[in-house]
Design a protein around this motif. Structure first.
Motif, PDB file in Angstrom:
ATOM      1  N   ASP A   1       2.671  11.238  10.239  1.00 32.69           N
ATOM      2  CA  ASP A   1       1.421  10.640   9.801  1.00 32.69           C
ATOM      3  C   ASP A   1       1.633   9.723   8.585  1.00 32.69           C
ATOM      4  O   ASP A   1       1.060   8.635   8.503  1.00 32.69           O
ATOM      5  N   VAL A   2       2.479  10.147   7.674  1.00 34.49           N
ATOM      6  CA  VAL A   2       2.794   9.328   6.493  1.00 34.49           C
ATOM      7  C   VAL A   2       3.492   8.047   6.926  1.00 34.49           C
ATOM      8  O   VAL A   2       3.193   6.954   6.438  1.00 34.49           O
ATOM      9  N   LEU A   3       4.434   8.188   7.856  1.00 32.03           N
ATOM     10  CA  LEU A   3       5.159   7.015   8.347  1.00 32.03           C
ATOM     11  C   LEU A   3       4.212   6.026   9.015  1.00 32.03           C
ATOM     12  O   LEU A   3       4.325   4.813   8.823  1.00 32.03           O
TER      13      LEU A   3
ATOM     14  N   ALA B   1       7.510   2.885   6.657  1.00 29.67           N
ATOM     15  CA  ALA B   1       8.797   3.453   6.246  1.00 29.67           C
ATOM     16  C   ALA B   1       9.143   3.028   4.828  1.00 29.67           C
ATOM     17  O   ALA B   1       9.829   3.745   4.101  1.00 29.67           O
ATOM     18  N   VAL B   2       8.692   1.833   4.434  1.00 30.44           N
ATOM     19  CA  VAL B   2       8.960   1.351   3.074  1.00 30.44           C
ATOM     20  C   VAL B   2       7.698   1.569   2.245  1.00 30.44           C
ATOM     21  O   VAL B   2       6.842   0.691   2.124  1.00 30.44           O
ATOM     22  N   SER B   3       7.541   2.791   1.749  1.00 32.72           N
ATOM     23  CA  SER B   3       6.355   3.126   0.958  1.00 32.72           C
ATOM     24  C   SER B   3       6.714   4.231  -0.018  1.00 32.72           C
ATOM     25  O   SER B   3       7.695   4.968   0.179  1.00 32.72           O
ATOM     26  N   ALA B   4       5.921   4.334  -1.081  1.00 32.50           N
ATOM     27  CA  ALA B   4       6.132   5.389  -2.071  1.00 32.50           C
ATOM     28  C   ALA B   4       6.042   6.754  -1.423  1.00 32.50           C
ATOM     29  O   ALA B   4       6.848   7.651  -1.700  1.00 32.50           O
ATOM     30  N   GLN B   5       5.067   6.911  -0.531  1.00 33.47           N
ATOM     31  CA  GLN B   5       4.853   8.225   0.078  1.00 33.47           C
ATOM     32  C   GLN B   5       6.053   8.643   0.927  1.00 33.47           C
ATOM     33  O   GLN B   5       6.525   9.785   0.848  1.00 33.47           O
ATOM     34  N   THR B   6       6.561   7.703   1.731  1.00 26.26           N
ATOM     35  CA  THR B   6       7.695   8.033   2.598  1.00 26.26           C
ATOM     36  C   THR B   6       8.934   8.366   1.774  1.00 26.26           C
ATOM     37  O   THR B   6       9.632   9.356   2.028  1.00 26.26           O
ATOM     38  N   VAL B   7       9.204   7.532   0.785  1.00 19.58           N
ATOM     39  CA  VAL B   7      10.453   7.709   0.048  1.00 19.58           C
ATOM     40  C   VAL B   7      10.412   8.986  -0.805  1.00 19.58           C
ATOM     41  O   VAL B   7      11.433   9.648  -1.000  1.00 19.58           O
TER      42      VAL B   7
ATOM     43  N   ASP C   1       0.967  14.205   0.573  1.00 18.17           N
ATOM     44  CA  ASP C   1       0.701  12.776   0.618  1.00 18.17           C
ATOM     45  C   ASP C   1      -0.527  12.429  -0.211  1.00 18.17           C
ATOM     46  O   ASP C   1      -1.321  11.572   0.131  1.00 18.17           O
ATOM     47  N   GLY C   2      -0.728  13.160  -1.310  1.00 14.27           N
ATOM     48  CA  GLY C   2      -1.899  12.868  -2.136  1.00 14.27           C
ATOM     49  C   GLY C   2      -1.471  12.618  -3.564  1.00 14.27           C
ATOM     50  O   GLY C   2      -0.423  13.093  -4.002  1.00 14.27           O
ATOM     51  N   GLY C   3      -2.265  11.896  -4.294  1.00 16.33           N
ATOM     52  CA  GLY C   3      -2.073  11.798  -5.735  1.00 16.33           C
ATOM     53  C   GLY C   3      -0.968  10.871  -6.186  1.00 16.33           C
ATOM     54  O   GLY C   3      -0.727  10.738  -7.378  1.00 16.33           O
ATOM     55  N   ILE C   4      -0.243  10.221  -5.256  1.00 17.75           N
ATOM     56  CA  ILE C   4       0.784   9.292  -5.686  1.00 17.75           C
ATOM     57  C   ILE C   4       0.126   7.964  -6.036  1.00 17.75           C
ATOM     58  O   ILE C   4      -0.506   7.329  -5.198  1.00 17.75           O
TER      59      ILE C   4
END
Lengths: 432, 432
Positions: free
Chosen positions: B314-316, B321-327, B426-429
């Protein structure tokens, strides 16, 4: 034929702060066109030394390419030396100044007194406008030679050469045919021995052969005036060292490998111990590699080999991490875990420590898992240092897969295939 | 002060087959010792041109270092040119011949007629025996200058220089103190601006400052005659650009990182997307890295990120793929899967394709998982090509961990830490 030489100016080239990248680039560009630099001189930021170098260069050649010393700071004295060389004064060029000032202003940069210096030229010079950077170049004539004064910043230098100089050297007969071949897996002296006679053959068909070793690969460039002549040279080359071919023309080994995998709709994964990611890095130098490379395993420790790839603890204990049995299990395990068509596994002793009499530094085991079984190879690389062993290992792994895909693997290259059950049972692997 | 220059001989240096590695190496070695080459000349394999270059060089300097053209083949004519330069004949040296023949025989190599050529020297030359390779060097005197004729193969050339030439240049006053610093993360012009005034400061304390940019790092070398003077220069440097320091003296970034990890008994793992193994490769350039690096994950595809590291599908899908959440999830997942103290994750757009207006080529996301939470950073590297973006990403990741370990990370370097539950949910970033 035009004779051309290079004069590079700058203390930083002589005290080791930077190494020349301009003259060597120009040499390569000219070499591609069938020309050769007459000489290269590197001299310091010293007015008299620059004048002496210009005198010497212009006495021998028609075209002198001068780079460096045109910057805005006080130690840049090429423009004054050039003016002195032809008995000129340096004069500010108002139109260049106005244009430069406008460019600075339009970008919001402050225009400093230093930048004015870059708008001054010997009075009789032809100014060579720039479309890159801030410094224009200029051209002077003396002794029937034309001297081009160009900025030393490599991208700017290259732009000036491509714009003002190289067009005159693109004149090699267009009927000249060329073909470049890249080889891996043998030393330069071995290659020379195997190719004995090719220079004479090239002369007999009015062709040329040149080669260039750039560790760990060797490039051979063939040129000829007719398709027949080129073909004769190609046949000689292929006959003598064809098995070591890894790429042609401007393609890299990884690109050729990717092209083959893509054509077959195959994929590859990697299981790396001593190279620890280098093989993955090299495969993905190819833009678009995501079509055939999807994941890889860096298994530096025994625990990683066991947990990530399913290598038997027992195999690791009995045969060691650098063994045919381990590397075959690594390859088989990676292929399954990644659900890939092929897997390449590497485990070796990169040094400087970790060697033993049976497995000295430079010993590397390779595994190649394919749909029809697992192959293995052991290499003993000369110990030219940790980085060299690792780089040789990466090239070897890629070459093995390429040769497999092109049906060029020979029994002395590799052993196998062993079937999956043999590999997993740790039985039946013949170790030479 | 002794004046020293270099003369390099060989067509292959002038037609682009190889670029000079000897003169530039010698320049750097001399520079380290406080000397500078007087000039470098590169001339072709032509007897008269070699003689002219020797005359010119020996007229200006005390020590002429000549390399190349001593090999066994017909186009190697340096020994004949050298003999002609001093009016000598070339003579076979029976003792060198006997020794070389014995070495070949003891290794089972055939001794060919070609090899005899390497045992001939100008009659009055001092022979310089070799302990590496097959060609001995020799020394001649003319015009009060000493000329050293050395093989052009770089490892052999270096050995001869270190054995016969450089000891005389190690003579820089032993009271000179020096300290080298390596910086990463800013351009050369930015560094120059920040360091404004350091050259004048160095002069005022009778010290010297030099720097050398070797993409993507910059080395600054300070020298002074007293501890006080050196300290003043060090303080200026640290004050102006201390935050970008990644290494000192001859240590590399990876070595310094390894030293810190080892001291803390900590370990690190990697989760690499666009760099696909490069970070693992660079960390393991350090011999002994197995004490603190044990495994890594090359997760090039989304499926690999999900399956190997537990990144949410879901995050992807939502963030890419190039995101703060994914990394952040990559880093947290790798740290747990490898049971490591730290994990570094990289996901970016290396190009040339794959960019978008919001995430252009050169956009790279970094995650650093630590025992106290997960940090993140986004970088936008200038698009100097796929390789440059990937190399910048690898250095950035290593620098982030080093600065964390040395308690030097600043808020503008990085965001976080986020706790594990925040990252997984996947919250708060906060994304800037």
């Amino acid at each position: 034929m035009t004779r051309i030489c290079a004069v590079c100016i700058g203390d930083e080239l002589l005290d080791g702060r930077i190494s020349d990248k301009n003259a060597s680039w120009l040499a390569a560009e000219l070499g591609e066109r069938g020309y050769m630099l007459d000489s290269v001189s590197i001299v310091p930021d010293d007015r008299q030394r620059i004048v002496d170098a210009l005198d010497d260069a212009s006495a021998h050649t028609d075209t002198v390419v001068v780079c460096g010393g045109l910057g805005p700071t006080a130690d840049d004295m090429t423009r004054e030396a050039a003016a002195g060389w032809v008995g000129d004064e340096v004069e500010l060029d108002e139109s260049v100044l106005a244009e430069l000032r406008e460019r600075f202003e339009s970008r919001g940069y402050p225009f400093t007194e230093n930048n004015r210096r870059q708008c001054a030229f010997p009075r009789t010079a032809d100014i060579l406008p720039t479309e890159v950077g801030t410094a224009a170049g200029f051209k002077l004539e003396k002794h029937d030679a034309q001297a081009y004064f160009l900025p030393g910043v490599p991208p700017e230098f290259r732009w000036f050469c491509e714009t003002y100089i190289l067009p005159a050297f693109a004149a090699e007969d267009e009927s000249v045919l060329s073909h470049k071949f890249t080889f891996f897996g043998m030393g330069e002296s071995q290659l020379e021995t195997r190719l004995e006679g090719i220079v004479e053959l090239a002369e007999s068909v009015a062709g040329r052969v040149s080669y260039r070793a750039e560790f760990p690969i060797i490039e051979v460039n063939l040129k000829a005036n007719s398709p027949d002549a080129l073909q004769r040279l190609e046949e000689h080359l292929t006959d003598k060292i064809g098995p070591w071919l890894i790429a042609e023309d401007d393609q890299t080994l990884a690109e050729r490998l990717g092209e083959r995998l893509l054509a077959d709709a195959s994929t590859v994964t990697v299981a790396e111990s001593c190279t620890a990611g280098w093989l993955g890095r090299d495969l993905t130098e190819v833009s678009g590699s995501s079509s055939w490379f999807e994941r890889g395993f860096i298994t530096y420790s025994n625990a990683a080999k066991a947990e990530m790839l399913g290598v038997d603890d027992d195999v690791l204990v009995r045969h060691g991490a650098v063994s045919a049995q381990t590397v075959c299990q690594m390859a088989a395990g990676a292929r399954e875990a990644a659900n890939a068509t092929f897997a390449l596994a590497i485990s070796g002793i990169a040094g400087p420590s970790g060697g033993s009499p049976e497995k000295p530094v430079g010993t590397v085991e390779f595994g190649l898992a394919t749909p029809t079984g697992v192959y293995r190879k052991r290499a003993n690389f000369p110990s030219r240092g940790r980085a060299a062993v690792r780089e040789m290992a990466v090239y070897t792994a890629m070459a093995l897969l390429l040769w497999y895909l092109e049906d060029r693997l020979e029994p002395h290259d590799i052993q196998g295939p062993y079937d999956r059950s043999t590999v997993l049972a740790d039985g039946g692997i013949t170790v030479d």
